[in-house]
Enzyme design. Structure first.
Site, PDB file in Angstrom:
ATOM      1  N   ASP A   1       0.830  -1.081  -0.010  1.00 36.85           N
ATOM      2  CA  ASP A   1      -0.069   0.037  -0.082  1.00 36.85           C
ATOM      3  C   ASP A   1       0.914   1.211  -0.082  1.00 36.85           C
ATOM      4  O   ASP A   1       1.646   1.483   0.726  1.00 36.85           O
ATOM      5  CB  ASP A   1      -0.953  -0.099   1.245  1.00 36.85           C
TER       6      ASP A   1
ATOM      7  N   ASP B   1     -13.506  -3.655  -2.404  1.00 33.26           N
ATOM      8  CA  ASP B   1     -13.369  -3.388  -1.043  1.00 33.26           C
ATOM      9  C   ASP B   1     -14.890  -3.390  -0.331  1.00 33.26           C
ATOM     10  O   ASP B   1     -15.581  -2.736  -0.732  1.00 33.26           O
ATOM     11  CB  ASP B   1     -12.919  -1.783  -0.637  1.00 33.26           C
TER      12      ASP B   1
END
Length: 280
Positions: free
Chosen positions: A11, A130
């Protein structure tokens, strides 16, 4: 039987690898190129780069980081974050990405999935989902009016949350609810041409409590394309459960690898000893 894949996830925010819990409280984990090189040496199967705030901050894609990583790392590389157009996809593939991961842009323009698959092949198009478990009080904010204004009314009826829905899709780095059912959305993006799904449980992200196996299994058994389980890996048993209970084709993890709790090699040997086919 195809080998199951172990994928470390980087990330990226402001040019650095970060890790948080439930998509917030980020802490620094290092330089993305250096970390990617380490995973290359450890024989990871792939690497995923996600610029986690690009869509929310309305920034462009991290071309320079991708270019330098592709020059020095020889693993399949998936890149996501800030991808909005076919030109963005082309730019990433041109500098060395093997696949692109699209989330927010796919939700707001589902035809981007279709067009990307037609131009570059389904194998290049990963749709990231997500998802968060729906509580008793459903979010009132949805994309229904947006879809209807864009002429996507039929699509909306196909993907919207109903009384049987358990998981909702979120966009903009987990900040915006959509009113879209995660399982229905997975089926829909497969139909639109996605070659793979990267499924992240927002509830489990960074918690080290294990993948949301109910979510993972419901989505993986609903589609025929490969599914990557993400969000919550805290030990090697969790990886095993992602494959056996979650029915995933690949497992993605960050913290346990970034902070050297386990190496890729240790993970693969553990899984092999438990009967999971992996590439050693």
């Amino acid at each position: 039987m195809l080998a199951k894949r172990i994928i470390p996830c980087l990330d990226v925010k402001d040019g650095r690898v970060v890790k948080g819990v439930n998509f917030v409280n980020l802490r620094d984990a290092g330089d993305p190129v250096e970390i990617a090189m380490r995973y290359d040496e450890e024989d990871a199967d792939e690497i995923t780069f996600l610029d986690i705030t690009a869509s929310y901050e309305k920034r462009g894609i991290i071309i320079d980081v991708v270019r330098e990583t592709a020059r020095r790392v020889f693993l399949p590389l998936t890149v996501g974050g800030g991808i909005r157009t076919i030109d963005d996809i082309r730019a990433l593939l041109n500098v060395g990405a093997d696949k692109v991961s699209i989330n927010t842009a796919a939700v707001y323009n589902p035809h981007l999935i279709e067009e990307g698959a037609e131009k570059f092949g389904s194998q290049c198009i990963v749709v990231a989902i997500d998802a968060r478990r729906i509580t008793e009080k459903k979010n009132e904010e949805t994309l229904e009016m947006y879809y209807r204004e864009k002429g996507f009314s039929e699509m909306w009826e196909e993907v919207r949350i109903d009384n049987q829905s358990k998981f909702e899709v979120y966009t903009h780095g987990g900040r915006k609810p959509t009113g879209i059912d995660a399982v229905k959305w997975a089926k829909f993006v497969e139909k639109m041409g996605a070659g793979e799904i990267l499924l992240t449980s927002m509830d489990r992200d960074g918690t080290k409590q294990g993948y949301d196996l109910e979510l993972t299994a419901e989505v993986s058994t609903s589609v025929k394309i490969p599914l990557i389980a993400s969000g919550g890996a805290g030990n090697l048993e969790h990886l095993y459960e992602g494959f056996t209970i979650g029915k995933a084709d690949a497992v993605l993890a960050a913290s346990i690898f970034h902070y050297r709790e386990f190496t890729i090699r240790e993970a693969k040997e553990f899984l092999k000893n438990r009967g999971i086919p992996v590439r050693l």
